[in-house]
Design a protein around this motif. Sequence first.
Motif, PDB file in Angstrom:
ATOM      1  N   ASP A  60       0.829  -1.207   0.000  1.00  8.44           N
ATOM      2  CA  ASP A  60       0.000   0.000   0.000  1.00  8.44           C
ATOM      3  C   ASP A  60       0.864   1.259   0.000  1.00  8.44           C
ATOM      4  O   ASP A  60       0.525   2.260  -0.644  1.00  8.44           O
ATOM      5  CB  ASP A  60      -0.928   0.006   1.215  1.00  8.44           C
ATOM      6  CG  ASP A  60      -1.909  -1.155   1.210  1.00  8.44           C
ATOM      7  OD1 ASP A  60      -2.393  -1.510   0.127  1.00  8.44           O
ATOM      8  OD2 ASP A  60      -2.165  -1.715   2.291  1.00  8.44           O
ATOM      9  N   ILE A  61       1.974   1.220   0.740  1.00  5.55           N
ATOM     10  CA  ILE A  61       2.883   2.361   0.758  1.00  5.55           C
ATOM     11  C   ILE A  61       3.526   2.547  -0.613  1.00  5.55           C
ATOM     12  O   ILE A  61       3.532   3.643  -1.180  1.00  5.55           O
ATOM     13  CB  ILE A  61       3.960   2.187   1.843  1.00  5.55           C
ATOM     14  CG1 ILE A  61       3.329   2.184   3.243  1.00  5.55           C
ATOM     15  CG2 ILE A  61       5.017   3.288   1.731  1.00  5.55           C
ATOM     16  CD1 ILE A  61       4.313   1.909   4.359  1.00  5.55           C
ATOM     17  N   GLY A  62       4.071   1.447  -1.160  1.00  2.00           N
ATOM     18  CA  GLY A  62       4.703   1.538  -2.465  1.00  2.00           C
ATOM     19  C   GLY A  62       3.736   1.983  -3.543  1.00  2.00           C
ATOM     20  O   GLY A  62       4.082   2.786  -4.416  1.00  2.00           O
ATOM     21  N   ALA A  63       2.510   1.464  -3.491  1.00  5.91           N
ATOM     22  CA  ALA A  63       1.511   1.840  -4.491  1.00  5.91           C
ATOM     23  C   ALA A  63       1.160   3.318  -4.391  1.00  5.91           C
ATOM     24  O   ALA A  63       0.983   3.997  -5.407  1.00  5.91           O
ATOM     25  CB  ALA A  63       0.265   0.987  -4.319  1.00  5.91           C
ATOM     26  N   ALA A  64       1.061   3.827  -3.168  1.00  2.03           N
ATOM     27  CA  ALA A  64       0.720   5.239  -2.975  1.00  2.03           C
ATOM     28  C   ALA A  64       1.824   6.141  -3.514  1.00  2.03           C
ATOM     29  O   ALA A  64       1.554   7.145  -4.194  1.00  2.03           O
ATOM     30  CB  ALA A  64       0.477   5.514  -1.489  1.00  2.03           C
ATOM     31  N   ILE A  65       3.079   5.795  -3.223  1.00  2.00           N
ATOM     32  CA  ILE A  65       4.212   6.588  -3.718  1.00  2.00           C
ATOM     33  C   ILE A  65       4.304   6.488  -5.236  1.00  2.00           C
ATOM     34  O   ILE A  65       4.419   7.483  -5.949  1.00  2.00           O
ATOM     35  CB  ILE A  65       5.516   6.119  -3.055  1.00  2.00           C
ATOM     36  CG1 ILE A  65       5.520   6.472  -1.564  1.00  2.00           C
ATOM     37  CG2 ILE A  65       6.735   6.737  -3.757  1.00  2.00           C
ATOM     38  CD1 ILE A  65       6.683   5.870  -0.787  1.00  2.00           C
ATOM     39  N   GLY A  66       4.258   5.262  -5.734  1.00  2.77           N
ATOM     40  CA  GLY A  66       4.429   5.036  -7.160  1.00  2.77           C
ATOM     41  C   GLY A  66       3.339   5.681  -7.995  1.00  2.77           C
ATOM     42  O   GLY A  66       3.604   6.185  -9.095  1.00  2.77           O
ATOM     43  N   ALA A  67       2.103   5.664  -7.496  1.00  2.00           N
ATOM     44  CA  ALA A  67       0.995   6.242  -8.267  1.00  2.00           C
ATOM     45  C   ALA A  67       1.224   7.718  -8.541  1.00  2.00           C
ATOM     46  O   ALA A  67       0.926   8.211  -9.642  1.00  2.00           O
ATOM     47  CB  ALA A  67      -0.317   6.033  -7.525  1.00  2.00           C
ATOM     48  N   VAL A  68       1.755   8.438  -7.565  1.00  2.00           N
ATOM     49  CA  VAL A  68       2.005   9.869  -7.748  1.00  2.00           C
ATOM     50  C   VAL A  68       3.106  10.092  -8.779  1.00  2.00           C
ATOM     51  O   VAL A  68       2.997  10.932  -9.680  1.00  2.00           O
ATOM     52  CB  VAL A  68       2.364  10.528  -6.406  1.00  2.00           C
ATOM     53  CG1 VAL A  68       2.724  11.995  -6.598  1.00  2.00           C
ATOM     54  CG2 VAL A  68       1.214  10.394  -5.415  1.00  2.00           C
ATOM     55  N   GLY A  69       4.194   9.332  -8.667  1.00  5.90           N
ATOM     56  CA  GLY A  69       5.295   9.496  -9.598  1.00  5.90           C
ATOM     57  C   GLY A  69       4.948   9.077 -11.011  1.00  5.90           C
ATOM     58  O   GLY A  69       5.277   9.769 -11.987  1.00  5.90           O
ATOM     59  N   ARG A  70       4.262   7.933 -11.159  1.00  6.35           N
ATOM     60  CA  ARG A  70       3.917   7.444 -12.492  1.00  6.35           C
ATOM     61  C   ARG A  70       2.924   8.379 -13.179  1.00  6.35           C
ATOM     62  O   ARG A  70       3.005   8.604 -14.391  1.00  6.35           O
ATOM     63  CB  ARG A  70       3.328   6.041 -12.391  1.00  6.35           C
ATOM     64  CG  ARG A  70       4.268   4.983 -11.843  1.00  6.35           C
ATOM     65  CD  ARG A  70       5.475   4.769 -12.713  1.00  6.35           C
ATOM     66  NE  ARG A  70       6.279   3.635 -12.242  1.00  6.35           N
ATOM     67  CZ  ARG A  70       7.514   3.366 -12.624  1.00  6.35           C
ATOM     68  NH1 ARG A  70       8.108   4.168 -13.509  1.00  6.35           N
ATOM     69  NH2 ARG A  70       8.172   2.327 -12.164  1.00  6.35           N
ATOM     70  N   ALA A  71       1.983   8.927 -12.409  1.00  6.70           N
ATOM     71  CA  ALA A  71       1.005   9.844 -13.005  1.00  6.70           C
ATOM     72  C   ALA A  71       1.677  11.075 -13.591  1.00  6.70           C
ATOM     73  O   ALA A  71       1.177  11.664 -14.558  1.00  6.70           O
ATOM     74  CB  ALA A  71      -0.030  10.254 -11.960  1.00  6.70           C
ATOM     75  N   ALA A  72       2.811  11.457 -13.026  1.00  5.55           N
ATOM     76  CA  ALA A  72       3.548  12.617 -13.527  1.00  5.55           C
ATOM     77  C   ALA A  72       4.516  12.254 -14.645  1.00  5.55           C
ATOM     78  O   ALA A  72       5.181  13.138 -15.200  1.00  5.55           O
ATOM     79  CB  ALA A  72       4.305  13.282 -12.381  1.00  5.55           C
ATOM     80  N   GLY A  73       4.628  10.970 -14.958  1.00  2.66           N
ATOM     81  CA  GLY A  73       5.515  10.528 -16.027  1.00  2.66           C
ATOM     82  C   GLY A  73       6.958  10.356 -15.611  1.00  2.66           C
ATOM     83  O   GLY A  73       7.849  10.279 -16.473  1.00  2.66           O
ATOM     84  N   TYR A  74       7.224  10.255 -14.321  1.00  5.30           N
ATOM     85  CA  TYR A  74       8.592  10.152 -13.834  1.00  5.30           C
ATOM     86  C   TYR A  74       9.038   8.691 -13.703  1.00  5.30           C
ATOM     87  O   TYR A  74       8.228   7.787 -13.479  1.00  5.30           O
ATOM     88  CB  TYR A  74       8.728  10.832 -12.470  1.00  5.30           C
ATOM     89  CG  TYR A  74       8.489  12.323 -12.511  1.00  5.30           C
ATOM     90  CD1 TYR A  74       8.966  13.097 -13.566  1.00  5.30           C
ATOM     91  CD2 TYR A  74       7.788  12.972 -11.502  1.00  5.30           C
ATOM     92  CE1 TYR A  74       8.748  14.467 -13.603  1.00  5.30           C
ATOM     93  CE2 TYR A  74       7.567  14.338 -11.528  1.00  5.30           C
ATOM     94  CZ  TYR A  74       8.053  15.081 -12.593  1.00  5.30           C
ATOM     95  OH  TYR A  74       7.839  16.433 -12.630  1.00  5.30           O
ATOM     96  N   GLY A  75      10.342   8.489 -13.809  1.00 10.53           N
ATOM     97  CA  GLY A  75      10.930   7.188 -13.568  1.00 10.53           C
ATOM     98  C   GLY A  75      11.158   6.963 -12.085  1.00 10.53           C
ATOM     99  O   GLY A  75      11.292   7.913 -11.296  1.00 10.53           O
TER     100      GLY A  75
END
Length: 255
Positions: free
Chosen positions: A151-166
């Motif tokens: 859940d932590i990883g998904a929350a962090i990753g969702a924000v970064g991926r939505a912005a198009g970041y690696g």
Amino acid sequence: MIELKTPAAIDAMAAAGAVVARALDAVHDAAAIGVTLRELDALARTVIADAGATPAFLHYQPSFAPTPYPAVICASVNDVIVHGIPDDTALRDGDLVSIDCGATLAGWVGDSAISFTIGTPHPDDTHLIDTATRALAAGVAAAIPGAHLGDIGAAIGAVGRAAGYGIPHDFGGHGIGRAMHEPPSVPNDGRPGRGLRLREGLVLALEPMFLAGGHDDYRTAADGWALHTLDGSRAAHVEHTVAITADGPRLLTTA
């Protein structure tokens, strides 16, 4: 083995975290055009020593590193993602700087990181840093009893991926306590409901690292420490030490 911390231990970790927060505040305030990374390292060393603490990074050698770390802070500039070794490089207008710092006080460790720009910020850099900061907040909000590491990883990753970041492979957050790195590892991407169930007393260092170019891969510098983006794009890195409590997440690295 994962150690669950008592309320008294969490209070002690907050004291160590406060030292780290003061060192980062001092470095941020001093960072300006013409100031060298080595000067910022010396300043952090002084703040930590004046607090009766010791640097957690100095002489630290994790399994991936060929040599012990030679400095008090990690100072990563522009395309350096993490683990930049401070040297005589002078800061320039528009640089994007990430500073990671750890301190040990009374046997407990605090670990935190900030990213900021020097002089005139570029809008793309401001957006990158703001996105990493929002991702950290999302990860902290997910750190509650009964949730999962995923859940932590998904929350962090969702924000970064939505912005198009690696998001770099193999590097992320970690457990922390008497040692800098304790189990479990905390990826900056993941699937909700997967992984270790979070319990009261677990203390984690959450640290989003985002790469502006959108690629997940990186290269390691010749010194064996600094990680660079493959395409030369910029990176941001932010971090807090967080305790999972019945009353919700508790940030331990604030002043």
